[in-house]
Design an enzyme around this catalytic site. Structure first.
Site, PDB file in Angstrom:
ATOM      1  N   CYS A 118      -7.578  -4.791   2.280  1.00 35.28           N
ATOM      2  CA  CYS A 118      -8.857  -4.699   2.989  1.00 35.28           C
ATOM      3  C   CYS A 118      -9.994  -5.366   2.219  1.00 35.28           C
ATOM      4  O   CYS A 118     -11.084  -5.558   2.763  1.00 35.28           O
ATOM      5  CB  CYS A 118      -9.201  -3.236   3.250  1.00 35.28           C
ATOM      6  SG  CYS A 118      -8.031  -2.415   4.354  1.00 35.28           S
TER       7      CYS A 118
ATOM      8  N   ALA B 184       0.833  -1.216   0.000  1.00 33.52           N
ATOM      9  CA  ALA B 184       0.000   0.000   0.000  1.00 33.52           C
ATOM     10  C   ALA B 184       0.859   1.254   0.000  1.00 33.52           C
ATOM     11  O   ALA B 184       0.951   1.976  -0.985  1.00 33.52           O
ATOM     12  CB  ALA B 184      -0.952  -0.019   1.203  1.00 33.52           C
TER      13      ALA B 184
END
Length: 568
Positions: free
Chosen positions: A44, A12
């Site tokens: 996620c 990320a």
């Protein structure tokens, strides 16, 4: 002379920092390395791949334009070199080199750097219990984890599953198992509630009841002792209170920062192991930046160190780092811990402190609970939303907000309206007068986020003597003590079933008749007033206040009692 930027970690924050820097300094060199082949993905989204709502694992790696973000993508489109299946083994800060190892060939080498970015993320906790290595025991933090779990449940061999840990990932996985695959699922949480530290006691009962209603067993205050297997495969999980049969176990018992590399290099880490950074995201070595799940940043409500392992925060921090690598002066002040989670009929979200957290931090705080419509009551499509507001009594400062609702987007809109204010120490008037967009299909003219602040104002002023739903449940369970009288202030038709079920114990005096009939209510007892959402009972309480009568108004009314699984 071109700079050499080395980025360790490519999920990320790493890709965000690398790409931001290259946009600003296209002539400089960036090398990004990661131990996995799969990079730059939406972690996620893993529970939603497990559930089947996301069809293909590659979708979590795709850009919005359906291009896979792999090593070739970064080389061709971003001019960033990626070394996959490569581990950073050590950092030589004095000579500004990173020692790396190719995990396929075993070959080691050194990468020189001018600036270094640590984006190593976090790893799932592995408690010291027997049976973790059995087939069928998984974590749920990588795409490899997701693939293994999805293949297991899709294969049809899993009849029972246990999720160890009742945090965000644990609950999302539990919902996926039970809702989408019809697997009997249990959640085991060592704390006394699910979502510990994120939901207050009123809201957590709503969330827990939503799980239980949908056939997820929830066991809190319970510790896993061991995992047992048969023929090398998981067969059951044993806690300090029970044995649960299961062909699949998902370990979601929290995470720990991947900070060993930083600590071994002599960088500052805190007692939790998170890397300490300043507001420019620099470590104790100004040429080394860090962010994401491996760092600590300030909690902007308490002023103390916070830990926020969220993909959204990692991306924002990555942009700050990329800007500063290019000579900018971007700042990341910290966070208030804004979050949301999708359950079954309910969704939950929040920001800032719960009442329990506020009290632990030394605040003289109170929590107020309201149930109200998320849209105009006359609009055909509306639902009842619950909001809690945590307020410091002496200063009227708002410390946190949490909520539950059947419509997650409507709930998140309210939380997102308040969350940015928390770092500025807002007071009740700031929320009471908060300007929000209004049209009947989207909100009420007096929005519920304004209402919850108004209720808090009335509580602090002593006009509203509130009783939360849990306290009401205790009083109702002991209704034969003779200390309390229970009065339903709804119209007679709405109260009739309970009046008939509990004659002499459940009484109905509608708000419209309260003034004229107040003498029918015993004056030697504390009166517990209840309605659908708390509005009519509060109006009734004002009448009783004028007559000098002692009363308590149930916050959230029957809507909250029923959402919590109350038996009235």
């Amino acid at each position: 002379m071109p700079q050499n930027i080395v980025v360790i970690g490519a999920v990320a924050l790493g890709p965000k920092a690398a790409c931001r820097f290259k946009r600003l300094c296209p002539e400089d060199n960036v090398i990004m390395l990661d131990q996995s082949d799969r990079i730059s993905y939406g972690g996620c989204g893993i529970p939603y791949y497990v559930s089947g709502e996301v069809n293909n694992l590659e979708e979590l790696q795709m850009t919005p334009y359906h291009t896979i973000r792999d090593a070739d993508f970064f080389r061709v489109n971003k001019d960033v070199k990626v070394l996959s299946r490569t581990k950073a083994e050590s950092i030589d800060r004095q000579n500004k080199k990173v020692r790396i190892k190719n995990l396929i060939t075993g070959e080691t080498s050194e990468l020189p750097y001018d600036k270094l970015v640590l984006a190593m993320g976090s790893s799932p906790n592995r408690p010291p219990i027997e049976g973790l290595d059995l087939e069928g025991v998984h974590t749920c933090t990588t795409l490899e984890d997701a693939k293994a779990i999805r293949e297991a449940v899709a294969g049809g061999s899993v009849n029972g599953a246990v999720v160890v840990g009742g945090g965000f990932i644990g609950l999302e996985v539990a919902v996926s198992m039970a809702d989408m695959w019809g697997i009997k699922t249990s959640v085991v949480e060592i704390a006394d509630q699910v979502l510990p530290g994120f939901l207050g006691k009123t809201m957590v009962k709503i969330a827990t009841n939503d799980l239980i209603k949908n056939d997820v067993d929830v066991f809190t205050n319970e510790k896993v002792v061991r995992i047992e297997g048969e023929n090398g495969k998981v067969a059951r999980i044993v806690t300090d209170k029970r044995t649960i049969e299961a062909e699949l176990v998902v370990m979601a018992a929290g995470i720990r920062p991947n900070s060993e590399l930083a600590r071994d290099a002599g960088l500052d880490v805190n007692e939790r192991g998170a890397i300490v950074v300043n507001d420019r995201m620099q470590t104790s070595d100004p040429d080394i930046y860090a962010g994401g799940d491996c760092v600590t940043v300030p909690n902007l409500v308490t002023g103390k160190p916070g830990f926020y392992p969220l993909g959204s925060m990692a991306n924002r921090q990555g942009r700050v780092i990329g800007t500063n690598l290019a000579g900018g002066d971007a700042r990341f002040p910290g966070g208030v811990g804004t979050w949301c989670v999708k359950l079954f009929e309910q969704n939950a979200a929040g920001a800032g402190l719960t009442l329990e957290a506020a009290l632990r931090e030394g605040f003289d705080a109170v929590n107020v609970h309201v149930e109200g419509f998320d849209r105009a009551h006359f609009y055909p499509e509306h639902t009842v939303m619950a909001l809690d507001l945590v307020v410091e009594r002496p200063t009227r400062r708002v410390l946190g907000i949490q909520g539950t609702s059947g419509l997650g987007d409507a709930l998140v809109a309210r939380i997102n309206a308040v969350a940015p204010l928390l770092q500025s120490k807002p007071v009740l008037e700031d929320i009471s007068n908060l300007e929000v967009a209004y049209s009947p299909p989207f909100a009420s003219a007096m929005d519920i986020v304004n209402t919850v602040a108004n209720v808090a104002d009335n509580v602090l002023a002593g006009r509203n003597h509130a009783l939360d739903p849990e306290e009401f449940a205790v009083l109702w369970a002991n209704r034969n003590s003779g200390e309390y009288t229970f009065v339903d202030t709804r119209i007679a038709a709405n109260a009739q079933a309970l009046v008939e079920k509990y004659p002499g114990q459940w009484n109905c005096v509608p708000l419209e008749e309260m003034e004229q009939r107040i003498n029918e209510i015993p004056s030697d007892k504390t009166v517990v007033l209840i309605c659908n959402t708390g509005l009519r009972s509060y109006e009734s309480q004002l009448i009783m206040n004028r007559h000098g009568r002692k009363s308590l108004s149930v916050q959230g009314g029957m809507a909250s009692v029923l959402k919590q699984g109350g038996e009235v």
